[in-house]
Design an enzyme around this catalytic site. Structure first.
Site, short mmCIF file in Angstrom:
data_model
loop_
_atom_site.label_atom_id
_atom_site.label_comp_id
_atom_site.label_asym_id
_atom_site.label_seq_id
_atom_site.Cartn_x
_atom_site.Cartn_y
_atom_site.Cartn_z
N HIS A 194 57.62 -15.59 -30.64
CA HIS A 194 58.20 -16.74 -31.33
C HIS A 194 58.14 -16.56 -32.86
CE1 HIS A 194 56.71 -18.67 -27.46
NE2 HIS A 194 57.97 -19.06 -27.47
N GLY A 245 65.19 -15.35 -28.30
CA GLY A 245 64.68 -14.04 -27.92
C GLY A 245 65.52 -13.40 -26.84
N SER A 270 54.74 -16.94 -22.92
CA SER A 270 53.70 -17.98 -22.84
C SER A 270 53.05 -18.00 -21.47
CB SER A 270 54.30 -19.35 -23.14
OG SER A 270 54.94 -19.34 -24.41
#
Lengths: 279, 279
Positions: free
Chosen positions: B39, B149, B188
């Site tokens: 990120h 991304g 994540s």
């Protein structure tokens, strides 16, 4: 004076940007052409809300069903441009189908329950087509305000919901329906009516006004709507697709008299006539 | 230095407008929080393309299926804000679910065939949720550029198609995947892995690199993909949802070696690990 016409998104955006940089607000009036005084009222309304008005003319194939009138829908760009210029329009955006839906186009927008009844039930896919093309036109132009007629009331409710739900940065203005002397709502499709059908067509709004009077008098909703439907058939309409009292925002049916909207679609042969009024 | 946080669309738009009026370009970095260096690479990339960078943190309920990890998805706003500030982010937009989906919200966007295979097949409704929330975030912010991304490759393809189809006025930037030393793509959801699973996870990218070498050598696509799937299972993955060579834009399968994208999702217990690489 001839109206400037642009046919690409880049040219449209360049003009709106130039106006914005000059501190001018822009109003957008999306149409499918075949313009009548109802459309020109939208243009005049746009002029009251903004410094410049852009009309769009695009007969959107994705909002027509397979057996509907896409190919024979009336088209007259030169006539439309002259009418728009006389009403104070500043620019016409008239894209081709290839500009709006290039090869590989695949996205569609569903606005949910407000689109499922009434016109949505009679015209499957119609409001997905409307929502998708209106989103594109709003985002292509980037105008400050966009004007739509109340005549297509479910469409107006759909666009309000769409703009709110997707956070499209534009103010939506609903503009009251323009009518002929006998009450018939102006519509490009009125051109399909024979002289005899045109006589009958004026009864639609007259019957609806009678229904509203009886609702205001407190009569039972079901009985008044049934009587209204019978009056339309007696007047010569071929069929009544629906005559309903609905919530003015959600379009859910109301079963007891309450502020709302009376909506109707009645047929004369192959022509569907829409009308609606506040209750 | 603490990062300014806004929670309403009005406050977000006020800041972007102020920057625009000052002649500054804005980049948007939409995230679901639980931020990692992938990120932060998006933020740094945004800074190269624009004068100001806004990150959004919103765990979007509509892109999770009923049996997925919405409620346990990691949330740490204070930690996220500190990381964003250190990466040069200028503003955090962190709306509540009520701000994004107020009562009566009903609209959804379908981006068509690019969403139907692969993750779309394993997560019904996922990409409608992604498309709808990304459209909202893009239109709420009105940024000049938005960074996503490549790690979620089908999501990136979906967003590119969406922005092109709806004429959303923003430039979409795809940013290469950031990886651990053993090749594992940052995610994540890697936080869900046990130490033993984390050891296995690194084999995903190693096997994919082996597949690509064999494709470049001209071996038959079917045989190479079958061998790759077997290698992943042998390495300890619980299941391979798909390992496929696809067209880099449409995501349709390619059956002969050609420039495209190798995409894979493999499971370790309840954790689905995604990766993709250019071929």
């Amino acid at each position: 004076m001839s109206l400037p016409i642009v046919r690409t998104v880049a040219d449209l955006r360049a003009q709106v940007s130039a106006w914005r940089q000059a501190g001018l607000r822009t109003a957008l009036v999306p149409t499918m052409g075949a313009l009548h005084d109802g459309h020109l009222t939208l243009v005049r309304h746009g002029r009251e809300l903004a410094d410049r008005v852009i009309a769009t003319v695009f007969v959107n194939p994705t909002q027509f069903g397979p057996n509907e009138d896409f190919s024979r829908y009336p088209r007259d760009e030169a006539g439309d441009a002259a009418k728009l210029a006389s009403a104070g329009c500043d620019l016409l955006f008239a894209p081709t189908v290839d500009v709006m839906y290039p090869a590989g186009f695949a996205t569609s927008i569903d606005v949910g329950p407000v689109t499922s009844r009434w016109e949505g039930a009679f015209r499957p896919g119609h409001f997905q087509g409307v929502a998708t093309v209106v989103t594109k036109l709003l985002l292509q132009a980037g105008a400050d305000v966009a004007c739509f007629g109340e005549k297509d009331y479910q469409q107006l409710c759909t666009i309000r919901q769409l703009v709110r739900d997707l956070d499209i940065p534009v103010q939506i203005e609903g503009v009251p329906t323009v009518r002929e002397a006998d009450g018939l709502a102006l519509s490009s499709r009125n051109a399909y009516l024979s002289p005899e059908q045109r006589q009958v067509a004026g009864q639609l709004n007259r019957v609806m006004r009678g229904v509203i009077d009886r609702l205001h008098a407190g009569e039972a909703v079901d009985a008044v709507l049934s009587a209204g439907t019978k009056a339309l058939l007696d007047a010569g309409f071929t069929a009544v697709d629906y005559l309903a009292l609905v919530d003015a925002l959600t379009l859910e049916p109301l079963t007891v008299p309450a502020p709302g909207r009376l909506i109707c679609t009645a047929r004369l042969g192959g022509v569907r006539l829409l009308d609606n009024m506040a209750v």
